[in-house]
Design an enzyme around this catalytic site. Structure first.
Site, PDB file in Angstrom:
ATOM      1  N   ASP A 166      78.025 -36.239 -66.667  1.00 23.88           N
ATOM      2  CA  ASP A 166      77.724 -34.819 -66.830  1.00 23.88           C
ATOM      3  C   ASP A 166      76.446 -34.611 -67.650  1.00 23.88           C
ATOM      4  O   ASP A 166      76.280 -35.174 -68.732  1.00 23.88           O
ATOM      5  CB  ASP A 166      78.911 -34.154 -67.537  1.00 23.88           C
ATOM      6  CG  ASP A 166      78.869 -32.650 -67.486  1.00 23.88           C
ATOM      7  OD1 ASP A 166      77.889 -32.072 -67.972  1.00 23.88           O
ATOM      8  OD2 ASP A 166      79.829 -32.053 -66.963  1.00 23.88           O
TER       9      ASP A 166
ATOM     10  N   SER B 169      75.670 -29.223 -65.132  1.00 21.05           N
ATOM     11  CA  SER B 169      77.112 -29.216 -64.897  1.00 21.05           C
ATOM     12  C   SER B 169      77.501 -28.038 -64.004  1.00 21.05           C
ATOM     13  O   SER B 169      76.984 -27.910 -62.901  1.00 21.05           O
ATOM     14  CB  SER B 169      77.849 -29.204 -66.241  1.00 21.05           C
ATOM     15  OG  SER B 169      79.208 -29.522 -66.072  1.00 21.05           O
TER      16      SER B 169
END
Length: 755
Positions: free
Chosen positions: A197, A48
């Site tokens: 993500d 991320s």
């Protein structure tokens, strides 16, 4: 005696950067502290935000450059799904209306396919990643081990419920996947796999680091364990905590340390970037003695880093584009429309990423396009990039709902629809209706868009408007005294629109219509009286220019708008007298006039929490008077600088020649909450008044001057503005002050005299 020698090899050090949203900016401070102490970084893995920061560093960007990137306006806009004023393509924006809710409908599966799966569109982010990472990836020949620092990042495959580790391919696409927060950003599809993500299944990829590189020492920077607990009123927080798997933040390596910068900010709170970077720096400095002991025989000086970085960046390929391939669920005509909009001609000798950006962003704002995903691949034989642009069509049907809901009797409902016909020459069919006691309207319109790098459209339309001005302060549901002014107009025609750059359109129209004004020539009327009626059947032609970068369609605080209009009108007046009129016979006369107007609004927003603006307006018309004063004043141009003024009929603010100036201050109390103070001076060249025979005459030049003041507390909610208003008007019969609550937009379909 045998002499033996031992060669001491420098330790290999891996850096693991966790996810954590805005808190992950602390990783920049970690990098800064490690560099200052000459701690080498031989491998990087990240998830991320950690993947993004690590990917930038692995691609050869310096700590200073990374800091500059994340503090830039471009980065702020990209992560929030917005565009800068200069990138907004005014030509493709929806016409101004009172819509609050917009639903895009799929006819096949009305409910399931019509609920949005993401809050923002990542169009600018897609280009930003393309621009930042394609050159380093091409230099590494799309092998992440060949970047300046070998690199791994992690995304989440929600179909197989497992992490996906990227070690090759498009670096930009891998990082987009790793940073795709669920329901906030559009998911990424790679090899038919839907990716989100990486923090969903591995928010601290220390195991990825160990398995891929087997370093001697692992340094971890972890802000993921500080992600806020679920909040019952925060949808994203609830979803994140439901689908994120718990992780072990320990290190598999015998020699290792985990740095945990302190942070208490939300995932998308990028309000104090410098503080987050400093948190990472401070936490690393607190542990630097331990790190130096672990890495006792591994050092890399600033000079060594500069040489290493210069070698990697020395021969990046230029950002030239050789060709653009369109893919997606499109037919040949739709592909031609997209290619013409992108403006890439096969004969172009040079077409760069910078040439691609404005055309790509223009296409992304087209109502017929749902999503664009550009993937670049470098071709060494052409010394240029090939762009594979994956296109997903927008749903054809869009429904709109909205209106204006007020403590004053000006409540209005709004419904609308739009249907796209997507081809080489595309069309958008539109219809809407306003309904309420004060205002009602119907609009039918078709925009025929010819595509191309410079866009133009022809729009046939039909509009019927009604404004019912009345003195009573009754509520929306109560009966009131008969209205003393009712304005009706019906018209049809054609509008021509052409783009001029991103923010400007050139306009022209040809219309034919009729106005129908009903009024009493006395304040002493009863329900038994009949109103006078003045009808004007006319033809009109106009040309104008409109440059608009305002950030909101109502209560803006940034940007500017310049409008210039010239209109010619010719037609026939017929006045039929009611019981309060002076004559029995109908009055008929032909009229013709020219009208020109200019409006300039500008906001200066680089002054911290306060924005200052001004509003300059001027109008000249040689419009002749109608049969009587009331007919003349009703049909005269009106000065209406604030939303409420569009709902109030004040004679003194109507004339055929005037100039005005307003000053505006906007205090940003907190995000999406503003307090506005506005003051306007209205200067008629000559005011219109009634003589003894109730006919319209002009006063002497500059005899009168009038003022409007406004103070508004407004919350810009996700649906629309919610406001408390205190306004002042000179010479208002009901009293100069008005105080009221409002939710929604005071925006109407355009009058026949507007362009």
């Amino acid at each position: 005696m045998t002499l033996t020698t031992t060669t001491v090899h420098a330790q290999k050090i891996g850096l693991v950067l966790s996810g954590g949203g805005a808190a992950g900016l602390a990783h920049i401070g970690v990098l800064k502290a490690l560099e200052e102490n000459d701690i080498p970084i031989d491998y990087i893995s990240g998830t991320s935000m950690g993947a993004l920061i690590g990917g930038l560093y692995a691609s050869g960007y310096t700590v200073e450059e990374i800091t500059e990137i994340v503090k830039s306006e471009n980065f702020s806009l990209a992560i929030s799904g917005e565009l800068s004023n200069k990138d907004v393509y005014y030509f493709t924006q929806d016409i101004l209306d009172a819509s609050i809710i917009r639903l895009k409908i799929s006819p096949k599966r009305l409910i399931r396919n019509s609920i949005p799966t993401n809050l923002i569109t990542p169009d600018l982010m897609e280009y930003m990643f393309l621009n930042l990472f394609e050159q380093p990836a091409a230099k590494a020949q799309y092998d992440f081990d060949s970047l300046m620092i070998p690199f791994r990042c992690v995304a989440s495959d929600i179909t197989q419920k497992q992490e996906v580790v990227f070690d090759e391919g498009s670096l930009a696409l891998a990082l987009r996947a790793s940073t795709t927060y669920p329901f906030y950003y559009k998911p990424v599809i790679i090899d038919s796999t839907l990716l989100f993500d990486g923090g969903l299944y591995n928010n601290f990829p220390a195991d990825v680091m160990y398995d891929a590189f087997l370093p001697d020492v692992i340094i971890g920077s972890n802000v993921a364990s500080q992600i806020e607990p679920p909040d019952e009123d925060d949808l994203l927080s609830l979803v994140r905590n439901m689908i994120t798997s718990p992780r072990d933040f320990t290190l598999k390596c015998e020699e290792g340390i985990v740095i945990e910068p302190k942070s208490d900010i939300g995932v998308f709170d990028f309000s104090d970037i410098e503080a987050e970077i400093q948190n990472g720096y401070n936490a690393t400095i607190d542990s630097i003695a331990k790190i130096k002991i672990m890495t006792h025989n591994a050092r890399r000086t600033a000079q060594d880093r500069n040489i290493m970085r210069s070698r990697f960046r020395s021969d990046f390929p230029d950002q030239n584009i050789s060709d653009i391939k369109i893919s997606g669920d499109l037919n040949a005509n739709q592909e031609e429309y997209i290619k013409s909009t992108l403006g890439k001609n096969e004969k172009d000798n040079v077409y760069t990423f910078q040439d691609f950006k404005p055309q790509y962003l223009r296409l992304a704002q087209d109502s017929k396009i749902k999503y664009l995903q550009p993937i670049a691949t470098y071709d060494s034989t052409k010394d240029a990039y090939s762009i594979d642009l994956k296109v997903r069509r927008e749903k054809d049907l869009t429904l709109y709902f909205g209106g204006n809901f007020s403590s004053r009797p000006i409540n209005i409902g709004y419904v609308g629809l739009k249907y796209n016909l997507f081809g080489r020459t595309s069309a958008t069919l539109m219809a809407n209706s306003y309904f309420g006691k004060f205002y009602g309207s119907i609009l039918l319109r078709a925009n025929v868009d010819f595509g191309g790098k410079t866009r133009m459209s022809i729009s046939p339309l039909f509009v019927a408007n009604r404004w019912d001005y009345f003195k009573s302060f009754a509520t929306f549901f109560e009966l009131s005294k008969p209205s003393y002014i009712i304005k009706n107009e019906t018209y049809g025609g054609f509008i021509y629109t052409a783009s001029w750059g991103n923010n400007t359109v050139i306009l022209g129209d040809v219309k034919y219509g009729e106005t129908d004004d009903r009024y009493y020539q006395s304040d002493n009327f009863t329900v038994l009286d009949t109103a006078d009626l003045t009808e004007f059947r006319m033809g009109t032609i106009a040309a104008g220019i409109d440059r608009n970068t305002l950030n909101r369609k109502q209560y803006p605080s940034k940007g500017s708008r310049i409008e210039l209009l010239v209109r010619g009108v010719f037609g026939n007046e017929t006045t039929t007298f009611g019981t309060t009129g002076n004559d029995a016979d109908d009055f008929k006369e032909s009229h013709a006039w020219v009208e020109t107007s200019f409006n300039y609004q500008n906001y200066f927003s680089n002054l911290g929490p306060v924005s200052f603006g001004f509003d300059l307006e001027a109008l000249y018309s040689n419009k002749p008077f109608y049969e009587n004063y009331y007919a003349s004043i009703i049909s005269a141009p009106a000065y209406q600088p604030i939303p409420e003024s569009k709902t109030i009929f004040i004679n003194e603010f109507r004339t055929t020649e005037y100039a005005s100036f307003g000053l505006i201050s906007v205090f940003s109390i907190r995000k999406n909450i503003d307090f506005r103070m506005e003051g306007y001076v209205f200067q008629p060249f000559r005011s219109i008044v009634a003589d003894a025979n109730n006919e319209a005459i002009y006063t002497d030049p500059f005899e009168n001057r009038y003022f409007i003041g406004s103070s508004t507390l407004v919350y810009h909610s996700p649906l629309g503005p919610v406001s408390l208003n205190l306004n002042y008007y000179d010479n208002r019969e009901e009293g100069p002050w008005s105080f009221f609550f409002n939710f929604g937009f005071t925006i109407f379909n355009k009058s026949v005299y507007e362009l």
